[in-house]
Write an enzyme that holds these catalytic residues in place. Sequence first.
Site, PDB file in Angstrom:
ATOM      1  N   GLU A   1       0.188  -2.138  12.718  1.00  0.00           N
ATOM      2  CA  GLU A   1       0.392  -3.589  12.814  1.00  0.00           C
ATOM      3  C   GLU A   1       0.662  -4.055  14.240  1.00  0.00           C
ATOM      4  OE1 GLU A   1       3.418  -4.380   9.906  1.00  0.00           O
ATOM      5  OE2 GLU A   1       1.980  -4.401   8.257  1.00  0.00           O
TER       6      GLU A   1
ATOM      7  N   LYS B   1       2.061   0.987  16.177  1.00  0.00           N
ATOM      8  CA  LYS B   1       3.341   1.001  15.481  1.00  0.00           C
ATOM      9  C   LYS B   1       3.473   2.296  14.677  1.00  0.00           C
ATOM     10  CE  LYS B   1       5.771  -2.041  12.158  1.00  0.00           C
ATOM     11  NZ  LYS B   1       5.487  -3.083  11.141  1.00  0.00           N
ATOM     12  N   GLN B   2       2.330   2.830  14.246  1.00  0.00           N
ATOM     13  CA  GLN B   2       2.360   3.961  13.341  1.00  0.00           C
ATOM     14  C   GLN B   2       1.015   4.664  13.356  1.00  0.00           C
ATOM     15  OE1 GLN B   2       2.576   0.625  10.470  1.00  0.00           O
ATOM     16  NE2 GLN B   2       2.052   2.228   9.019  1.00  0.00           N
TER      17      GLN B   2
ATOM     18  N   TRP C   1       0.826  -1.218   0.000  1.00  0.00           N
ATOM     19  CA  TRP C   1       0.000   0.000   0.000  1.00  0.00           C
ATOM     20  C   TRP C   1       0.852   1.256   0.000  1.00  0.00           C
ATOM     21  CZ3 TRP C   1      -1.766   3.050   4.686  1.00  0.00           C
ATOM     22  CH2 TRP C   1      -0.864   2.922   5.742  1.00  0.00           C
ATOM     23  N   ASP C   2       2.126   1.098   0.352  1.00  0.00           N
ATOM     24  CA  ASP C   2       3.053   2.233   0.342  1.00  0.00           C
ATOM     25  C   ASP C   2       2.928   3.021  -0.949  1.00  0.00           C
ATOM     26  OD1 ASP C   2       3.822   0.134   2.041  1.00  0.00           O
ATOM     27  OD2 ASP C   2       5.926   0.730   2.036  1.00  0.00           O
TER      28      ASP C   2
END
Lengths: 730, 730
Positions: free
Chosen positions: A466, A563-564, A337-338
Amino acid sequence: MKQAFNLSLEELQQRDTRYIETLFALSNGHLGVRRPALFSQLAGESNPGTFVNGFYETGPITYGEWAYGYAENHQTMIKLPNSHQLTLEIVGETSQQSDWLINQTVYELQMDQGLLAEAYDVTTQSGKQFTVEVTSFVSLVEPDVSVLNLTITPLNFSGDIRISSDFEHKVTASENNAIDPRVAKAKSQLAQVELADNWLKLTANSGQRIFMSQVLSSGAREPEVGTKNIALTVSAKAEQAVSLQHFTLISAPEEQQISRLAAIRAELDYQRLYEGQLTHYQAFWQASDIVISGNSVLQKGIRFNLFHLYQNAGRDGLTNFAAKGLTGEGYEGHYFWDTEMYMLPFFTYTQPQIAKSLLAYRCSILPQAKARAKKMAQKGALFAWRTINGEEASAYYPAGTAQLHINADIAYGFQLYEKVTGDSQFIQEKGAEVIFATARFWLSYGDWSTSSEPCFQINGVTGPDEYTALVNNNYYTNKMAQNNLYYAVELGLRYGIAEEEVANWQAAADHMKLPYDKEKELIKQDDTFFEKAPWPFAETPKENYPLLLHYHPMVIYKHQVSKQADGLLAEMLFPQDYTKEQIIRDYQFYEKVTTHDSSLSRSVFSILASRTGQTEKGYHYFMDTALMDLTDLQGNSQDGIHAANMGGSWLSLIYGFAGLSFGKQQIDFANHLPKEISELAFSLRLQGTLVKVELKAGGIQLGLLEPNERLQVVQQTADQASIIIKPSDE
Amino acid sequence: MKQAFNLSLEELQQRDTRYIETLFALSNGHLGVRRPALFSQLAGESNPGTFVNGFYETGPITYGEWAYGYAENHQTMIKLPNSHQLTLEIVGETSQQSDWLINQTVYELQMDQGLLAEAYDVTTQSGKQFTVEVTSFVSLVEPDVSVLNLTITPLNFSGDIRISSDFEHKVTASENNAIDPRVAKAKSQLAQVELADNWLKLTANSGQRIFMSQVLSSGAREPEVGTKNIALTVSAKAEQAVSLQHFTLISAPEEQQISRLAAIRAELDYQRLYEGQLTHYQAFWQASDIVISGNSVLQKGIRFNLFHLYQNAGRDGLTNFAAKGLTGEGYEGHYFWDTEMYMLPFFTYTQPQIAKSLLAYRCSILPQAKARAKKMAQKGALFAWRTINGEEASAYYPAGTAQLHINADIAYGFQLYEKVTGDSQFIQEKGAEVIFATARFWLSYGDWSTSSEPCFQINGVTGPDEYTALVNNNYYTNKMAQNNLYYAVELGLRYGIAEEEVANWQAAADHMKLPYDKEKELIKQDDTFFEKAPWPFAETPKENYPLLLHYHPMVIYKHQVSKQADGLLAEMLFPQDYTKEQIIRDYQFYEKVTTHDSSLSRSVFSILASRTGQTEKGYHYFMDTALMDLTDLQGNSQDGIHAANMGGSWLSLIYGFAGLSFGKQQIDFANHLPKEISELAFSLRLQGTLVKVELKAGGIQLGLLEPNERLQVVQQTADQASIIIKPSDE
């Protein structure tokens, strides 16, 4: 000015060979070459290779315990040997290259021209002295060709010099590293290597075949072409430069017509390719450069990021942008998806043709996505979380297939492309089917809640974070799915999808569950995020980050830890839908629970900080990652660049400092420049027209560089300006 | 009467060799032998083998994607070759065994005596006729010894007969079946096979070694002992029976003293072992038999279940009860929660010495459980979900390690053992440490909710229902953890654990979150179970069950669907804590969403149905599984017996039809006999005393078979009776 485009070895702190190989890797989106300097002086093991975008080997994934619907085969980008490896011999000299005294005088990535430059002073054991200059590039004119130009000048002798290439036909890959799930897992390999008609035919076990050929030319003598290598002897006179060129031709896997390649080989002309390279890069920088005043290191770092973004993007509509580009083996050369969420905006706004190619790749794998949805007992299409050939290759579904948001991310990529470029033809011809198929998936996988209020819910998913897996109603996923559905409604009405289906999409979107805690006045990352215990940050030693390498997934998942950016990413993408106060509240909460163990996190925090007046914070988050690969921040740049992070640095500048926000028919800009940057200037291509944006303390200025009656610049305040897009007459 | 204990081939519908091998497998909990008939007449491939409980091979588990804390090594029970394989030769006869005309006249599992009986009429190619009778058993007198007695009677000739054993020293295992996660995964193998001092030394790559020896004796001649086999020639006269015995000695893996085995070998006496076997089985049936009137097939089926439970239980305190016993390779010979929750009650109530051994095994692996908790960043101990050596061997943690309830299940096993037997010494010496360590784990993994009401929650777990994974506050898990904590409080006060720690256990137990839907008046399987969409049962074709073989885990998990009883199992175990109305409501709801894809489900539904007056339903659920292996209900009995289901049939009878419920100091019985069973009689050993329980239509009767002043029988009504346990004077 040129200085700010060149990256030379002296400017870098880290000198590990493999790290430099990543930074100085050359690519054109089809071919990538990472290699040590021709006469390498650096310490550390080398890990050179040639990559062909989309050329991969495959084989069954072995699971400790199998379950139905698991990804069946891994896909691993094949690392071919270094195609830029030449050996020099001085005819009559008994000592060999490895015995010579070599001093490298130039080692420079010339980003303005897309070249790598090297120069050496060489003294043989018998005292012969000569200089060697090397210029190499991977051609943007002929995508199948990479080029190396060698200029040798004897200083104290005349004689014959023999240059040979030893491209070994066997293929190796780095050792599998079982500890870190982020690096390549399988060993790349070729099923078959044949030499026929002066072409090397390399067949992968994926069934793909590429053709390859090497050419050495100097205009003087004919090369000796052996079965395994190629060599050329040139006559050199003292103090006279003699040049020769080495070309490597490598076809794309889907290119089966050798005649086309043979024609290119017959016409190889160094000067034409060299000048074409310069022209392409000139055009690139004109459209895509960002000028930053006040920090020359940052200026160069940003250009380094833009350079790698540009050179590593697949351009043929059948390949995409690997997480590490074509600079290394990390993440097995997979597309994530980046691409849509971190890299595509840069292309959409400055190189729309490349954006279109990247999106066309998604269209090309739509059949695989439809098959995957079927395997998951759903309608529509489900794009693979990580893939090369379109089939799911993620061997851990809770942080793979469960990240259903990739469907909506891809839809968002098409939507932004259409909004920015106005290219509705591409959407009509190719994109719409992707939007409809993903919308159908949401309707199938999601369901209407049986509780009192009617709401559409999407259970059992993993969001971008994640460190939280398999939850119900991940905020980001639902918000993005809602956007996907609304876009499907728009296109459905436009292109005549049956009313009932469009109405169903509309209803699901209108009633999409977006978890919100009314008491705390915070968006909830998912239904149960607030019910989890906070991660014990105080008791977690620094060396235990990233958490994923030090704690069992269960232990991470049961905590309130990210995580983000997850929900915040939704707020970053849809600023119109949130009040500033809401964003600030969410920011303050989620910042405390986010480890930024993903390189995709900080840019989002930077943008939101910039937009909410936390300019200092915006700058620091930006600076933490703007130079990620140049400073080897994560210590793993040796495996390849962090391409999404590079895209994130563009987003931080444009969406954050320049406050870009795309509403319905209007693009707003706001000056959030931090005090450390005195001026920021860049261009965007909107509806085909180049727009110049300049920011400095106390002011923002927009200007159309080309006339376009449909675009109207409106200066709202000194620090706010907009471009209004008038509806097309068509 | 004897007839009701014998299972002969003629009674079985299914005749597949491997299926019969499972049913007729012999074991003593240490050694297990599955094999075809000596002169097999059955169709289908054979899969014979000898199993040694706890003897396993190991090796790294390969994961598609690795993560921290994953189980590192598989453990696979080694399948040694069939040790009951003898070959006959008639000296002077050119035709071989495979050429002879053979008629099997007897093929019978004699469950009353723990024997397998075979008989044959044989005619050689040259017309020699003889009969062969075979009796085989695995000794309960000498656990290291399995025995085969051969009686040959020539009918029309006299001569020498040679019998040889060809135990092959290589080891094979069935092919890995990648499709079904429930069968053996790894190939079992031996690292080393040596012959020394007349003992075969078999070393596994786990580091374990077993010693093995074969003996053939007839009292007449000395056997020939070769390096690879053993043979014996006996003289036979027409119409005179001649007998010989074959013994296999196999040590336990932890038994390193060959002298002990040598002494046993020197004293081998068939008659002693044979009579000992009969004595043991007589005692077993006296204590553990269940007499059912009204259905002879059911009567035999229940005895078949009890027989396999008895013979397959590990008895040495270092081994446990594998999911398939020692009858097959299914589930790799692993021990699960099945032991404590489905099999242990039978032993606790009727064979407490075996119950104690099974629990002692858990004590023996406490160090591994403590290490596992540490690896999971927790205090206390976390028992492996599936294991042989105590280390976690589950390669899919969402349906493995995440089933933390195994900790509380084991604690429950100790608690029930103490309540039923009164053996507090074992708890003090060994069990208490397990209870404390598991209690510490709950305090560490669980946490106090930050929401307004103080409650102790356990997030990120999987309950018994493997169709729902990684949820918050699984009802069963929390209820069982609460019980574990209360037992820890009781033992902590008794054995002097620091007050503060005991107080923490008490507080967590008192405030344990037990999810309940006040509106629906239903217990919630977990926090979000009711928010999920119902499984589309109407659209699911029959052949798509079990769901796990036809749907991706994500798809199953996001639905309201249960593989087996989950919250209902808690209601079954703690009947005092629930009103009948509550149980009926829960039953009606959960029955609709349960597929019974696990063999552990139906017995729980049977018991709750019986207890709530749904007698017919109780009977049907019981009958669906009481004969599971005899009828090959799941079609996979060839891989081994369904031991937990066998235990479940005992539970259905005793907890269900006889309504046994153990309160604080009182055991209640209630007559829930279905009309299809006219009489039910069984014994239980309570506080060391044998108690007789007899039920028939309209009446229940209890009687102490031995005097015990602490036990008082109280007849409440015709259909209700209790035993009150007076506190011990100690």
